[in-house]
Scaffold this motif. Structure first.
Motif, PDB file in Angstrom:
ATOM      1  N   MET A   1       0.835  -1.291   0.074  1.00 39.81           N
ATOM      2  CA  MET A   1       0.133   0.018  -0.254  1.00 39.81           C
ATOM      3  C   MET A   1       0.973   1.287   0.083  1.00 39.81           C
ATOM      4  O   MET A   1       1.822   1.391   0.757  1.00 39.81           O
ATOM      5  N   THR A   2       0.408   2.366  -0.918  1.00 39.31           N
ATOM      6  CA  THR A   2       1.282   3.263  -0.674  1.00 39.31           C
ATOM      7  C   THR A   2       0.641   4.630  -0.001  1.00 39.31           C
ATOM      8  O   THR A   2       1.312   5.658  -0.086  1.00 39.31           O
ATOM      9  N   GLY A   3      -0.095   4.381   0.249  1.00 43.28           N
ATOM     10  CA  GLY A   3      -0.858   5.523   1.334  1.00 43.28           C
ATOM     11  C   GLY A   3      -2.507   6.220   0.831  1.00 43.28           C
ATOM     12  O   GLY A   3      -3.073   6.430   1.878  1.00 43.28           O
ATOM     13  N   LEU A   4      -2.431   6.265  -0.273  1.00 45.60           N
ATOM     14  CA  LEU A   4      -3.678   6.812  -0.676  1.00 45.60           C
ATOM     15  C   LEU A   4      -4.995   5.623  -0.714  1.00 45.60           C
ATOM     16  O   LEU A   4      -4.702   4.624  -0.957  1.00 45.60           O
ATOM     17  N   ARG A   5      -6.118   6.156  -0.091  1.00 46.50           N
ATOM     18  CA  ARG A   5      -7.349   5.034  -0.030  1.00 46.50           C
ATOM     19  C   ARG A   5      -8.401   5.308  -1.174  1.00 46.50           C
ATOM     20  O   ARG A   5      -8.777   6.536  -1.022  1.00 46.50           O
ATOM     21  N   TRP A   6      -8.403   4.399  -2.089  1.00 46.01           N
ATOM     22  CA  TRP A   6      -9.123   5.039  -3.196  1.00 46.01           C
ATOM     23  C   TRP A   6     -10.551   4.573  -3.230  1.00 46.01           C
ATOM     24  O   TRP A   6     -11.069   3.494  -2.581  1.00 46.01           O
ATOM     25  N   GLY A   7     -11.485   5.332  -3.531  1.00 47.41           N
ATOM     26  CA  GLY A   7     -12.836   4.926  -4.000  1.00 47.41           C
ATOM     27  C   GLY A   7     -13.185   5.018  -5.415  1.00 47.41           C
ATOM     28  O   GLY A   7     -12.587   6.019  -6.062  1.00 47.41           O
ATOM     29  N   ILE A   8     -14.169   4.378  -5.838  1.00 47.72           N
ATOM     30  CA  ILE A   8     -14.473   4.500  -7.340  1.00 47.72           C
ATOM     31  C   ILE A   8     -16.062   4.599  -7.392  1.00 47.72           C
ATOM     32  O   ILE A   8     -16.858   4.212  -6.729  1.00 47.72           O
ATOM     33  N   LEU A   9     -16.468   5.840  -8.048  1.00 51.95           N
ATOM     34  CA  LEU A   9     -17.574   6.338  -8.437  1.00 51.95           C
ATOM     35  C   LEU A   9     -18.130   5.922  -9.698  1.00 51.95           C
ATOM     36  O   LEU A   9     -17.409   6.250 -10.809  1.00 51.95           O
ATOM     37  N   ALA A  10     -19.031   4.888  -9.796  1.00 56.73           N
ATOM     38  CA  ALA A  10     -19.592   4.180 -10.851  1.00 56.73           C
ATOM     39  C   ALA A  10     -19.028   2.941 -10.879  1.00 56.73           C
ATOM     40  O   ALA A  10     -17.928   2.588 -10.612  1.00 56.73           O
ATOM     41  N   THR A  11     -19.875   2.021 -11.735  1.00 60.78           N
ATOM     42  CA  THR A  11     -19.623   0.563 -11.833  1.00 60.78           C
ATOM     43  C   THR A  11     -19.616   0.085 -13.225  1.00 60.78           C
ATOM     44  O   THR A  11     -19.853  -1.222 -13.359  1.00 60.78           O
ATOM     45  N   GLY A  12     -19.426   0.723 -14.142  1.00 59.51           N
ATOM     46  CA  GLY A  12     -19.260   0.271 -15.530  1.00 59.51           C
ATOM     47  C   GLY A  12     -18.120  -0.292 -15.966  1.00 59.51           C
ATOM     48  O   GLY A  12     -17.272  -0.521 -15.178  1.00 59.51           O
ATOM     49  N   GLY A  13     -17.935  -0.484 -17.320  1.00 57.60           N
ATOM     50  CA  GLY A  13     -16.753  -1.162 -17.763  1.00 57.60           C
ATOM     51  C   GLY A  13     -15.534  -0.572 -17.425  1.00 57.60           C
ATOM     52  O   GLY A  13     -14.582  -1.224 -17.085  1.00 57.60           O
ATOM     53  N   ILE A  14     -15.336   0.552 -17.500  1.00 54.85           N
ATOM     54  CA  ILE A  14     -14.091   1.333 -17.459  1.00 54.85           C
ATOM     55  C   ILE A  14     -13.764   1.145 -15.595  1.00 54.85           C
ATOM     56  O   ILE A  14     -12.391   1.205 -15.532  1.00 54.85           O
ATOM     57  N   ALA A  15     -14.884   1.513 -15.138  1.00 54.80           N
ATOM     58  CA  ALA A  15     -14.449   1.178 -13.608  1.00 54.80           C
ATOM     59  C   ALA A  15     -13.921   0.167 -13.290  1.00 54.80           C
ATOM     60  O   ALA A  15     -13.091  -0.131 -12.339  1.00 54.80           O
ATOM     61  N   ALA A  16     -14.436  -0.900 -13.807  1.00 49.75           N
ATOM     62  CA  ALA A  16     -13.974  -2.502 -13.502  1.00 49.75           C
ATOM     63  C   ALA A  16     -12.473  -2.801 -13.944  1.00 49.75           C
ATOM     64  O   ALA A  16     -11.640  -3.249 -13.180  1.00 49.75           O
ATOM     65  N   SER A  17     -12.298  -2.279 -15.052  1.00 50.26           N
ATOM     66  CA  SER A  17     -11.012  -2.148 -15.634  1.00 50.26           C
ATOM     67  C   SER A  17      -9.804  -1.475 -14.735  1.00 50.26           C
ATOM     68  O   SER A  17      -8.980  -2.026 -14.250  1.00 50.26           O
ATOM     69  N   PHE A  18     -10.355  -0.396 -14.068  1.00 51.35           N
ATOM     70  CA  PHE A  18      -9.496   0.342 -13.202  1.00 51.35           C
ATOM     71  C   PHE A  18      -9.190  -0.318 -11.827  1.00 51.35           C
ATOM     72  O   PHE A  18      -8.177  -0.454 -11.389  1.00 51.35           O
ATOM     73  N   ALA A  19     -10.388  -0.962 -11.327  1.00 49.21           N
ATOM     74  CA  ALA A  19     -10.291  -1.634 -10.342  1.00 49.21           C
ATOM     75  C   ALA A  19      -9.517  -2.754 -10.263  1.00 49.21           C
ATOM     76  O   ALA A  19      -8.573  -3.068  -9.402  1.00 49.21           O
ATOM     77  N   ALA A  20      -9.549  -3.685 -11.619  1.00 52.70           N
ATOM     78  CA  ALA A  20      -8.582  -4.754 -11.394  1.00 52.70           C
ATOM     79  C   ALA A  20      -7.061  -4.259 -11.541  1.00 52.70           C
ATOM     80  O   ALA A  20      -6.207  -4.972 -11.021  1.00 52.70           O
ATOM     81  N   ASP A  21      -6.631  -3.264 -12.275  1.00 49.42           N
ATOM     82  CA  ASP A  21      -5.534  -2.671 -12.306  1.00 49.42           C
ATOM     83  C   ASP A  21      -5.001  -2.253 -10.922  1.00 49.42           C
ATOM     84  O   ASP A  21      -3.879  -2.297 -10.631  1.00 49.42           O
ATOM     85  N   LEU A  22      -5.864  -1.487 -10.228  1.00 50.82           N
ATOM     86  CA  LEU A  22      -5.671  -1.242  -8.792  1.00 50.82           C
ATOM     87  C   LEU A  22      -5.293  -2.612  -7.863  1.00 50.82           C
ATOM     88  O   LEU A  22      -4.275  -2.438  -7.142  1.00 50.82           O
ATOM     89  N   ARG A  23      -6.020  -3.423  -8.119  1.00 54.00           N
ATOM     90  CA  ARG A  23      -5.608  -4.797  -7.238  1.00 54.00           C
ATOM     91  C   ARG A  23      -4.324  -5.257  -7.711  1.00 54.00           C
ATOM     92  O   ARG A  23      -3.794  -5.766  -7.112  1.00 54.00           O
ATOM     93  N   THR A  24      -4.154  -5.483  -9.197  1.00 52.67           N
ATOM     94  CA  THR A  24      -3.085  -5.907  -9.681  1.00 52.67           C
ATOM     95  C   THR A  24      -1.761  -5.170  -8.948  1.00 52.67           C
ATOM     96  O   THR A  24      -0.839  -5.783  -8.572  1.00 52.67           O
ATOM     97  N   GLU A  25      -1.902  -3.937  -8.858  1.00 51.41           N
ATOM     98  CA  GLU A  25      -0.855  -3.035  -8.441  1.00 51.41           C
ATOM     99  C   GLU A  25      -0.536  -3.111  -6.854  1.00 51.41           C
ATOM    100  O   GLU A  25       0.347  -2.543  -6.252  1.00 51.41           O
ATOM    101  N   GLY A  26      -1.746  -3.568  -5.994  1.00 49.45           N
ATOM    102  CA  GLY A  26      -1.680  -3.660  -4.775  1.00 49.45           C
ATOM    103  C   GLY A  26      -2.029  -2.560  -4.020  1.00 49.45           C
ATOM    104  O   GLY A  26      -1.723  -2.136  -2.748  1.00 49.45           O
ATOM    105  N   LEU A  27      -2.714  -1.532  -4.861  1.00 49.80           N
ATOM    106  CA  LEU A  27      -3.220  -0.289  -4.275  1.00 49.80           C
ATOM    107  C   LEU A  27      -4.404  -0.360  -3.402  1.00 49.80           C
ATOM    108  O   LEU A  27      -5.086  -1.454  -3.204  1.00 49.80           O
ATOM    109  N   ASP A  28      -4.677   0.521  -2.278  1.00 51.37           N
ATOM    110  CA  ASP A  28      -5.529   0.401  -1.379  1.00 51.37           C
ATOM    111  C   ASP A  28      -7.210   0.894  -1.938  1.00 51.37           C
ATOM    112  O   ASP A  28      -7.459   2.088  -1.761  1.00 51.37           O
TER     113      ASP A  28
END
Length: 327
Positions: A1-28
């Motif tokens: 974890m690098t410090g920032l706590r992320w929230g995602i606003l909306a749940t469409g396709g682009i949000a899913a792609s971003f969430a997957a990459d955050l998880r890949t990178e181990g971000l919070d």
């Protein structure tokens, strides 16, 4: 974890792609917000997110969220990013940043007033191959840059009910697809001095194809083509007096390129090695800026994002496209 706590606003396709990459990178990634609790719950379960909010307001008010990724359609970006900023959250806003320059200027001012970072999620700018390309240009490997050309062309759909063809949702090739080559041209050549644009409009009045020819400082020229009705090469070139860079399909995603001399000799070949889609690099850039107490991006300053929206405004004025939200 690098410090920032992320929230995602909306749940469409682009949000899913971003969430997957955050998880890949181990971000919070700690929270998601949707207009319905059911959608938020499903998204949270899919990406193992601790908190699911049934409204955007609840997400913005979550005290355990530091930065919000705004992934709604273009006409909602202004209001949704404002919501995040007004609740003291940094914001990473999907591209195109807004629907026009006025909205972009407003968000830039609000973020500055509150000492918050706001960034356009133009993920291409942060990819490793683009970083190397900028290094080569800075080193003078291309000599004087004379021209840039790029296309973003996809066969999507002519269905008038599809988001891309709905003017009320900011539909059209320009904001969804054209933002990529226009931002790329800005990145390499800077602000255009003259703009000429032509387009073919679809049945709903949204732009199906848009082409631009622009001039830049020192006489450099650029061309771009965007289409939602046909798939082209999706390649890009930067042409200089000493060499050129040819970026392969698909140029705006992790890909390969070559530095080619005037005689056809390949001077450098580059191939991307990226885990996931590559959207994590923009998130890492946002975290780096916040950690250094910087609220102005360096790879893509918010002032540049706003100015790019001004370029898109001029293109739309020339092709005759206006969104209902603009009155």
């Amino acid at each position: 974890m690098t410090g920032l706590r992320w929230g995602i606003l909306a749940t469409g396709g682009i949000a899913a792609s971003f969430a997957a990459d955050l998880r890949t990178e181990g971000l919070d990634l700690v929270a998601v917000g949707s207009r319905s609790q059911e959608s938020a719950d499903a998204f949270a379960a899919r990406f193992d997110i601790p908190r699911a909010h049934g409204s955007y307001e609840a997400l913005a008010a979550d005290p355990d969220v530091d930065i919000i990724y705004v992934a709604t359609p273009h006409p909602m970006h202004h209001a949704d990013a404002r919501l995040a900023l007004e609740h003291g959250k940094h914001a990473l806003v999907e591209k195109a940043f807004t629907v026009n320059r006025a909205e972009a200027d407003d968000l830039q001012s609000l973020a500055a007033e509150n000492g918050l970072l706001i960034m356009e999620a133009m993920w291409t700018r942060y990819l490793p191959h683009m970083i190397r390309i900028r290094e080569l240009i800075a080193e003078g490997a291309l000599g004087e840059i004379r021209a840039v050309t790029a296309d973003h062309t996809q066969l999507i759909t002519s269905d008038p009910s599809h988001r891309l063809n709905a003017l009320e949702l900011g539909g059209g090739a320009l904001l969804d697809l054209g933002i990529y080559p226009i931002s790329f041209i800005w990145d390499i050549l800077g602000e255009p001095e003259t703009i000429k644009a032509v387009a073919r409009l679809g049945e709903t009045g949204a732009d199906a194809e848009v082409a631009t020819v622009m001039t830049h400082a020192g006489g450099a020229v650029s061309t771009s083509l965007s289409s939602a009705r046909g798939s082209g090469p999706n390649a890009a070139s930067i042409i200089g007096t000493e060499a050129r860079i040819d970026i392969d399909r698909v140029w705006y995603t992790p890909t390969s390129f070559r530095v080619v001399g005037p005689d056809g000799t390949i001077r450098e070949s580059y191939t991307s090695e990226v885990t996931g889609r590559g959207m994590q690099y923009q998130a890492l850039a946002a975290e780096r800026l916040v950690a250094s107490d910087t609220i102005e991006g360096d790879v893509l300053p918010i002032a540049e994002s706003a100015a790019i929206m001004g370029t898109l405004d001029e293109i739309r004025a020339q092709i005759g496209v206006r969104y209902p939200s603009e009155g």
